[in-house]
Motif scaffolding. Structure first.
Motif, PDB file in Angstrom:
ATOM      1  N   VAL A  50       0.721  -1.024  -0.075  1.00  0.00           N
ATOM      2  CA  VAL A  50      -0.011  -0.054   0.051  1.00  0.00           C
ATOM      3  C   VAL A  50       0.883   1.250  -0.099  1.00  0.00           C
ATOM      4  N   THR A  51       0.304   2.266  -0.848  1.00  0.00           N
ATOM      5  CA  THR A  51       1.129   3.679  -0.637  1.00  0.00           C
ATOM      6  C   THR A  51       0.582   4.414   0.141  1.00  0.00           C
ATOM      7  N   VAL A  52       1.126   5.116   1.132  1.00  0.00           N
ATOM      8  CA  VAL A  52       0.626   5.827   2.059  1.00  0.00           C
ATOM      9  C   VAL A  52       1.351   7.347   1.774  1.00  0.00           C
ATOM     10  N   ARG A  53       0.406   8.380   1.719  1.00  0.00           N
ATOM     11  CA  ARG A  53       0.797   9.686   1.305  1.00  0.00           C
ATOM     12  C   ARG A  53       0.937  10.624   2.993  1.00  0.00           C
ATOM     13  N   LEU A  54       1.888  11.031   3.083  1.00  0.00           N
ATOM     14  CA  LEU A  54       1.915  11.754   4.428  1.00  0.00           C
ATOM     15  C   LEU A  54       2.474  13.338   4.155  1.00  0.00           C
ATOM     16  N   ARG A  55       2.135  14.013   5.119  1.00  0.00           N
ATOM     17  CA  ARG A  55       2.607  15.301   5.036  1.00  0.00           C
ATOM     18  C   ARG A  55       3.987  15.400   5.630  1.00  0.00           C
ATOM     19  N   PRO A  56       4.939  16.469   5.121  1.00  0.00           N
ATOM     20  CA  PRO A  56       6.273  16.264   5.496  1.00  0.00           C
ATOM     21  C   PRO A  56       6.476  16.260   7.229  1.00  0.00           C
ATOM     22  N   GLU A  57       5.663  16.937   7.936  1.00  0.00           N
ATOM     23  CA  GLU A  57       5.746  16.905   9.298  1.00  0.00           C
ATOM     24  C   GLU A  57       5.443  15.397  10.026  1.00  0.00           C
TER      25      GLU A  57
END
Length: 79
Positions: free
Chosen positions: A43-50
């Motif tokens: 699975v690909t999870v997109r996170l904010r930089p922080e």
């Protein structure tokens, strides 16, 4: 054994297989697929930089992989 064309590979990826063209490829891949039945999926999870920074720090402090922390969080969410 002939290598599948780019069009055949694309059809295989999106699940629209032309039965006449894809059969030799399916038959060759079937024994390998039966041997290796994965119990997980990727699975690909997109996170904010922080979020990424926090996850990386938490993994470092717990001495584990970032992916392990994501798996634990998902297990808790769906439990």
């Amino acid at each position: 054994m002939a290598r599948p064309s780019a069009e055949e590979m694309f059809r295989n990826m999106i699940g629209r297989r032309d039965t006449s063209a894809a059969k030799p490829v399916e038959e060759a891949a079937a024994p390998a697929a039966e041997k290796k039945k994965a119990s997980t999926v990727q699975v690909t999870v997109r996170l904010r930089p922080e979020q990424h920074r926090q996850l990386k720090e938490a993994a470092f402090h717990r001495d584990c992989d970032m992916s392990e922390l994501v798996r634990q969080a998902l297990d808790q969410f769906f439990a």
